[in-house]
Motif scaffolding. Structure first.
Motif, PDB file in Angstrom:
ATOM      1  N   ASN A  72      44.736  28.556  41.537  1.00  0.00           N
ATOM      2  CA  ASN A  72      44.214  29.805  42.103  1.00  0.00           C
ATOM      3  C   ASN A  72      43.382  30.611  41.110  1.00  0.00           C
ATOM      4  OD1 ASN A  72      45.633  29.415  44.621  1.00  0.00           O
ATOM      5  ND2 ASN A  72      47.504  29.944  43.516  1.00  0.00           N
TER       6      ASN A  72
ATOM      7  N   ARG B 279      40.341  48.214  30.897  1.00  0.00           N
ATOM      8  CA  ARG B 279      39.566  48.085  32.131  1.00  0.00           C
ATOM      9  C   ARG B 279      40.260  48.703  33.342  1.00  0.00           C
ATOM     10  NH1 ARG B 279      38.523  44.014  28.749  1.00  0.00           N
ATOM     11  NH2 ARG B 279      36.359  43.215  28.608  1.00  0.00           N
ATOM     12  N   ILE B 280      41.571  48.567  33.429  1.00  0.00           N
ATOM     13  CA  ILE B 280      42.288  49.103  34.603  1.00  0.00           C
ATOM     14  C   ILE B 280      43.338  50.140  34.218  1.00  0.00           C
ATOM     15  CG2 ILE B 280      41.906  46.989  35.919  1.00  0.00           C
ATOM     16  CD1 ILE B 280      44.806  46.208  35.379  1.00  0.00           C
TER      17      ILE B 280
ATOM     18  N   LEU C  65      43.171  43.662  29.971  1.00  0.00           N
ATOM     19  CA  LEU C  65      43.163  44.533  31.151  1.00  0.00           C
ATOM     20  C   LEU C  65      43.296  46.020  30.819  1.00  0.00           C
ATOM     21  CD1 LEU C  65      45.412  42.497  33.632  1.00  0.00           C
ATOM     22  CD2 LEU C  65      42.926  42.753  33.703  1.00  0.00           C
TER      23      LEU C  65
ATOM     24  N   TYR D  81      40.266  32.773  42.187  1.00  0.00           N
ATOM     25  CA  TYR D  81      40.543  34.079  42.814  1.00  0.00           C
ATOM     26  C   TYR D  81      40.641  35.169  41.745  1.00  0.00           C
ATOM     27  CZ  TYR D  81      43.333  37.862  44.766  1.00  0.00           C
ATOM     28  OH  TYR D  81      43.806  39.099  45.123  1.00  0.00           O
ATOM     29  N   TYR D  82      41.376  34.899  40.678  1.00  0.00           N
ATOM     30  CA  TYR D  82      41.574  35.920  39.643  1.00  0.00           C
ATOM     31  C   TYR D  82      40.269  36.227  38.910  1.00  0.00           C
ATOM     32  CZ  TYR D  82      46.516  35.022  40.476  1.00  0.00           C
ATOM     33  OH  TYR D  82      47.743  34.876  41.074  1.00  0.00           O
ATOM     34  N   ASP D  83      39.460  35.201  38.707  1.00  0.00           N
ATOM     35  CA  ASP D  83      38.214  35.422  37.981  1.00  0.00           C
ATOM     36  C   ASP D  83      37.227  36.248  38.800  1.00  0.00           C
ATOM     37  OD1 ASP D  83      36.948  34.959  35.503  1.00  0.00           O
ATOM     38  OD2 ASP D  83      35.565  33.550  36.469  1.00  0.00           O
ATOM     39  N   GLN D  84      37.339  36.145  40.132  1.00  0.00           N
ATOM     40  CA  GLN D  84      36.465  36.928  41.004  1.00  0.00           C
ATOM     41  C   GLN D  84      36.809  38.413  40.960  1.00  0.00           C
ATOM     42  OE1 GLN D  84      36.834  35.141  44.861  1.00  0.00           O
ATOM     43  NE2 GLN D  84      35.747  33.262  44.276  1.00  0.00           N
ATOM     44  N   GLN D  85      38.084  38.720  40.675  1.00  0.00           N
ATOM     45  CA  GLN D  85      38.517  40.115  40.667  1.00  0.00           C
ATOM     46  C   GLN D  85      37.971  40.868  39.458  1.00  0.00           C
ATOM     47  OE1 GLN D  85      40.235  41.098  43.521  1.00  0.00           O
ATOM     48  NE2 GLN D  85      39.714  38.957  43.988  1.00  0.00           N
ATOM     49  N   ILE D  86      38.124  40.251  38.275  1.00  0.00           N
ATOM     50  CA  ILE D  86      37.617  40.875  37.044  1.00  0.00           C
ATOM     51  C   ILE D  86      36.974  39.784  36.192  1.00  0.00           C
ATOM     52  CG2 ILE D  86      38.194  42.168  34.955  1.00  0.00           C
ATOM     53  CD1 ILE D  86      40.595  43.318  36.361  1.00  0.00           C
ATOM     54  N   THR D  87      35.697  39.881  36.005  1.00  0.00           N
ATOM     55  CA  THR D  87      34.974  38.884  35.223  1.00  0.00           C
ATOM     56  C   THR D  87      35.517  38.826  33.794  1.00  0.00           C
ATOM     57  OG1 THR D  87      32.982  39.294  36.536  1.00  0.00           O
ATOM     58  CG2 THR D  87      32.693  38.133  34.439  1.00  0.00           C
TER      59      THR D  87
ATOM     60  N   GLN E 155      48.726  50.123  34.684  1.00  0.00           N
ATOM     61  CA  GLN E 155      48.492  48.997  35.579  1.00  0.00           C
ATOM     62  C   GLN E 155      48.498  47.677  34.818  1.00  0.00           C
ATOM     63  OE1 GLN E 155      44.956  50.590  37.999  1.00  0.00           O
ATOM     64  NE2 GLN E 155      45.968  49.212  39.427  1.00  0.00           N
TER      65      GLN E 155
END
Length: 808
Positions: free
Chosen positions: A472, A320-321, A317, A475-481, A325
Motif C-alpha cells: 500500500n 509538515r503536519i 512528518l 497510497y501513503y506517497d500520494q498523501q505527502i510527497t 499529529q
C-alpha cells in the motif's frame, strides 16, 4: 527411600505448576485486577452467540440453532454445550486460570510434559517450556481472540507426549495420556490445528517405522501403533457429538462443494470440493518472510508498529503536519512490507531456539530428530502457499481435507513446535556427559556457520538488497510527497535493530555453550543462563504485541457493543424480523447480531447457499431478496458517520402465500431465477428435487408467527383453499421438522435458501422444530467412548502389573 523420592518428585512438579501459574498471571497481570483482554474475534463471537446464551440461561438447555446471523444457522461451531460432555469438565480443571492466562499456562504445561517424557532434567524442562510458551505467534493469537486455535495448540504437545510414551513401550501411561489428550485436542473445535498435528505425528511415525525396519523389528511396531490407533479412536468417540454435528454442517457450509457451475458474472466457476484456491492461499507466507522466524521484524513486523519520536517517520512528518499529529502517526507506522494482507505480528520462534535447532540437526541422533526436521521443512514449504504453488496445488487437489482450511501460513505451527523441541534436544545433548566434546564442538560450529551467515547477511546487507516496498505504499506517497523515503528508512532501521539483537543473542549463547563444553562454567549455571536467554528472547518480542495496554474493564469486554440510537429505534419494534447493517461489511460483522437478527454475521464457515445468495444477489442490492429475508430495517451511516435506521416497508414478513411457481432443475437455474422475480407472488423451486403443488390464492387467507424461539416457531394458519406458503426461515434439511396440527408434514426448499410447504384448507397450527438427530446419536457414541476409555485403561494397567509381578 522410594517414598521419599516420590514425595520429592511430587514437590518438584507441584512447584513447576505453581511457577507456570505465577508466570502466566504475571504476564497477564491485569486479570488480577478484574480486567479482561480485548480480543476482536471474541467480541464478534459475543455478538453472534448472544441469542444462544440468552436461550440457555432462560431455559436451561441448548437451542442448537440461532436466527441471529446469516438468516439462521446451526450453532454447532458457534456456541453449543453438548450433553455428557465430560471432556469439557476435564478441560475446565486444567484451564483454571482466568483467560487468557489459562492458555499460556496450557502452553507451558504441555511442553513441560513432553520434555519430561523425553527425560529432560526438570530445571531445563521448566525454562524451555517458559520460553516455548512465549513464541510470538502463540501470544498474538491470544491478542486477537483466536482462542480455539490457542486451545488446540496447547494440547498438541500432550498428544505428542502420549505417542512418545507408547513408542517407549510405557503402555498404561501412554494409552491414558494419548486418549485423554486426543479427546481434549479434538474438543477444542479447531480442526485445522488438529489436522496439522496429524502431519507432525505422521513424519515422526514414518521415521520411527524406518528405524525399526532397519533393525528388522517390524513386529515390535504392531503393539504401540495399535494402542495409538485405539487411543485416538477413543478420542474421536468421546467427541462424537461435536464431530458428527460438525460433519453434518460442513456439507452445507462454505467448506463444501458448491452445486453452482457459474460465477456471479456468468463465467464458468472453478469446481472444488472445498474452499476456492484464492481463498485458501490468501494468507501465504512470503519466502523471504520465513526468516522472521529468527529476525522478528525482517519485513517490518506487524501491519503497524509504534516507532516513537526517534523514528524517521516522526522527524519527517513533525515539521509538515505538526508534532502532535506526527506523534500519533508514529504510534502506528505501516512498517510491514511483506505480501500478506494483514499481519498482527511476525511468527517469531526465537533466534536462540532456531540456532539450537540447527545445532541439533548435526548433534542429535535418532528417528525423532529426523521426523522433526522433516516436519519443519514440510510446514515451511506449505506455509508459502501460492508462493510455492506446485506443492500447494498438489495438496489442495489431492490431499484429503486440505482444501477445507484457509490461511495456509498457519501450518507453520508445526515448525513452531518442532523447532523448539529439537533445539531443546540439542541443548540436552550439549549438557550431557555421554556426548563427546568433538561432536559438540563440530555441531556448534556448523550451527554457527548456518545461522551466523543468515543473520550477518540480512543485518548488514539487507538494506542494500531489498526494496522495502509494501503493498500500500503508493497510497501513503500520494498523501505527502517524500514520506515513502522516511518510511523505508524506518523499515531498514528496524531490520538492522532486530538483526543485530539476534546476532548478540546467538553470540552470547555460543560463548556460554563453548565455556560449558570446555568445563569453564558449571552445568547448573549454564542451564540457568541459557534458560534465561531463551526466555528473554521470546518473551521480550511477545511483549511488543500483547501487553497490559490490550486490557479493558471487564464490563466493556463482556458487552463490547455500543447501543446506538439506530439500534434503540429498531428495538422498539417487538416483532420478529431481520436487520441489514450496511454501515459496514455485513458479512464480516458479528456486532449487529448482539441486538438484532442480522442478515449478516461473522464466522469462518458460513452457510454455503446463503453465502452464494449474498454473492449473486445481496451484493447487488436485490431488493426482492432482501424482502424475502424479512429485512425490515436497514442500518446506514450518514455523512457524519452517525448510524441511522431505515424502515423497509416492502419486507415480506415471517410467512406469505404465493401462487406462481418458477420451476428450476439445477442450482444455477434456482439462483439465477431470483433476478427479476416477484418475491411476494413467485416461488422458485427445484422441481427435480422437490414436489410442489400449484394453488390458487385466497384473499382472506392468513398466516402469522405466534411464537418464536430459535428452535421452535409456531404459526397460525387459516384459509378456505389449499395454499402454498413461503416461510422467511433458512431451509436446513438435517434437523428442521414441520408439523401441521401435530402431524409431521413435508416441507421443501424454495427461493434457493428458504422453507416452503403446501398446506390444506382450514385452520391449522404449523410448528417448525429443530430436532437434530445427530446430537442424540453422538451422545450415545460419546458414552461408548468413555466406557472404552475406562475399560481399556483398567485392562492395560492390569496386564502391565501382572507382567511386573511375573518378573519379580
Amino acid at each position: 527411600m522410594n517414598q521419599k523420592n516420590n514425595l520429592k518428585s511430587l514437590f518438584i512438579y507441584a512447584s513447576v505448576i505453581v511457577s507456570f501459574c505465577v508466570v502466566a498471571l504475571f504476564y497477564f497481570k491485569p486479570v488480577l485486577k478484574g480486567y479482561k483482554i480485548f480480543q476482536s474475534d471474541i467480541a464478534q463471537f459475543i455478538g453472534m452467540s448472544k441469542e444462544l446464551k440468552d436461550y440457555r440461561e432462560q431455559n436451561g438447555k441448548e437451542a442448537f440453532w440461532t436466527d441471529a446471523a446469516f438468516g439462521g444457522m446451526p450453532s454447532y461451531q458457534l456456541s453449543t454445550y453438548y450433553p455428557n460432555d465430560y471432556i469439557k469438565k476435564i478441560d475446565t480443571v486444567i484451564r483454571f486460570l482466568p483467560r487468557p492466562a489459562d492458555y499460556l499456562f496450557l502452553y507451558f504445561l504441555g511442553f513441560f510434559v513432553l520434555l519430561t517424557v523425553l527425560k529432560f532434567d526438570w530445571k531445563l524442562a521448566l525454562l524451555g517450556s517458559l520460553a516455548f510458551g512465549f513464541s510470538t505467534y502463540f501470544i498474538i493469537i491470544l491478542g486477537v481472540g483466536h482462542n480455539a486455535k490457542a486451545h488446540a495448540i496447547g494440547y498438541i504437545p500432550l498428544v505428542f507426549s502420549g505417542v512418545i510414551l507408547l513408542f517407549q513401550k510405557r503402555y498404561f501411561l501412554g494409552f491414558l495420556l494419548t486418549a485423554l489428550a486426543t479427546s481434549l485436542e479434538i474438543h477444542t473445535s479447531h480442526p485445522q490445528m488438529t489436522y496439522y498435528m496429524l502431519f507432525m505425528l505422521f513424519f515422526v511415525g514414518v521415521f520411527y517405522t524406518i528405524e525399526h525396519l532397519k533393525k528388522n523389528e517390524l513386529r515390535a511396531l504392531v503393539k504401540p501403533v495399535s494402542v495409538i490407533v485405539l487411543a485416538m479412536t477413543i478420542g474421536l468417540l468421546t467427541n462424537a457429538q461435536s464431530l458428527l454435528a460438525t460433519k453434518e454442517y460442513a456439507s452445507h457450509s462454505t467448506r463444501s462443494k458448491s452445486e453452482l457451475t457459474l460465477t456471479p458474472q456468468g463465467t464458468p466457476k472453478e469446481v472444488t470440493s472445498g474452499l476456492s484456491r484464492d481463498y485458501i492461499t490468501q494468507y501465504s507466507y512470503g519466502i523471504l518472510e520465513t526468516f522472521n522466524l529468527l529476525i522478528p521484524r525482517l519485513v517490518g513486523g506487524a501491519n503497524s508498529e509504534d516507532l516513537g519520536t526517534d523514528s524517521h517517520t516522526y522527524k519527517f512528518l513533525a515539521p509538515r503536519i505538526g508534532m502532535n499529529q506526527a506523534k500519533q502517526f508514529s504510534k502506528n507506522v505501516p512498517t510491514y512490507w511483506g505480501s500478506q494482507p494483514i499481519v498482527a505480528a511476525p511468527a517469531y520462534i526465537g533466534v536462540v531456539f532456531v540456532f539450537l535447532f540447527f545445532v541439533g540437526c548435526f548433534l542429535v541422533e535418532g528417528w525423532l530428530k529426523k521426523g522433526l526436521i522433516a516436519a519443519v521443512v514440510f510446514s515451511v514449504l506449505l506455509s508459502w502457499g501460492k508462493n510455492f504453488g506446485f506443492l500447494t496445488d498438489l495438496f489442495i487437489d489431492y490431499i484429503p481435507l486440505y482444501n477445507k482450511f484457509r490461511a495456509v501460513s498457519s501450518i507453520q505451527v508445526i515448525a513452531e513446535i518442532c523447532v523448539p523441541l529439537l533445539g531443546m534436544l540439542a541443548l540436552k545433548d550439549l549438557l550431557s556427559n555421554e556426548v563427546s566434546r568433538a561432536d559438540k564442538v563440530l555441531s556448534l560450529k556448523k550451527g554457527t556457520i548456518i545461522v551466523g551467515s543468515v543473520l550477518v547477511f540480512f543485518t548488514f546487507l539487507g538494506g542494500v538488497f531489498f526494496s522495502f516496498s509494501g503493498l500500500n505504499d503508493a497510497y501513503y506517497d500520494q498523501q505527502i510527497t517524500g514520506f515513502l523515503g522516511a518510511l523505508k528508512a524506518d523499515r531498514k532501521a528496524i531490520l538492522f535493530e532486530d538483526g543485530f539483537r539476534s546476532i548478540v543473542l546467538v553470540v552470547f549463547t555460543i560463548v556460554v555453550l563453548w565455556r560449558l563444553i570446555y568445563n569453564k562454567i558449571k552445568k547448573q549455571y549454564a542451564i540457568l543462563v541459557l534458560g534465561l536467554v531463551l526466555l528473554f528472547d521470546t518473551l521480550s518480542v511477545a511483549k511488543r504485541y500483547v501487553n497490559d495496554d490490550d486490557f479493558l474493564l471487564a464490563s466493556k469486554v463482556d458487552k463490547p457493543f455500543f447501543l446506538s440510537k439506530a439500534d434503540q429505534q429498531i428495538l422498539k419494534d417487538k416483532g420478529h424480523y431481520r436487520v441489514a447493517n450496511f454501515s459496514k461489511n455485513f458479512m464480516n460483522d458479528g456486532a449487529t447480531s448482539y441486538y438484532h437478527n442480522s442478515i449478516g454475521g461473522y464466522h469462518a464457515a458460513k452457510p454455503r447457499r446463503y453465502q452464494e445468495l449474498v454473492d449473486y444477489h445481496l451484493s447487488k442490492n436485490n431488493m426482492e431478496v432482501l424482502n424475502m429475508l424479512n429485512t425490515k430495517y436497514f442500518i446506514t451511516a450518514s455523512e457524519s458517520d452517525v448510524l441511522e435506521a431505515q424502515l423497509n416497508s416492502g419486507a415480506n414478513g415471517n410467512a406469505w402465500f404465493v401462487n406462481r411457481i418458477v420451476p428450476a432443475v439445477s442450482a444455477d437455474e434456482e439462483i439465477l431465477a431470483l433476478t427479476g422475480f416477484d418475491s411476494k407472488n413467485d416461488i422458485v423451486v427445484n422441481t427435480k428435487e422437490f414436489a410442489v403443488a400449484s394453488t390458487e390464492k385466497d384473499s382472506t387467507a392468513r398466516v402469522a408467527l405466534t411464537s418464536y424461539s430459535p428452535n421452535v416457531l409456531v404459526y397460525a394458519y387459516e384459509s378456505e383453499k389449499p395454499q402454498l406458503v413461503v416461510f422467511s426461515e433458512m431451509y436446513y434439511q438435517p434437523g428442521w421438522n414441520a408439523y401441521v396440527d401435530g402431524k409431521l408434514t413435508p416441507h421443501f426448499r424454495a427461493n434457493y435458501v428458504l422453507r416452503a410447504m403446501n398446506v390444506e384448507s382450514g385452520k391449522h397450527e404449523i410448528v417448525f422444530k429443530f430436532e437434530p438427530e445427530v446430537i442424540q446419536q453422538g451422545s450415545m457414541l460419546s458414552l461408548l467412548g468413555y466406557g472404552l476409555l475406562m475399560v481399556m485403561s483398567i485392562s492395560i494397567y492390569w496386564v502391565e502389573r501382572q507382567k511386573k509381578l511375573e518378573n519379580v
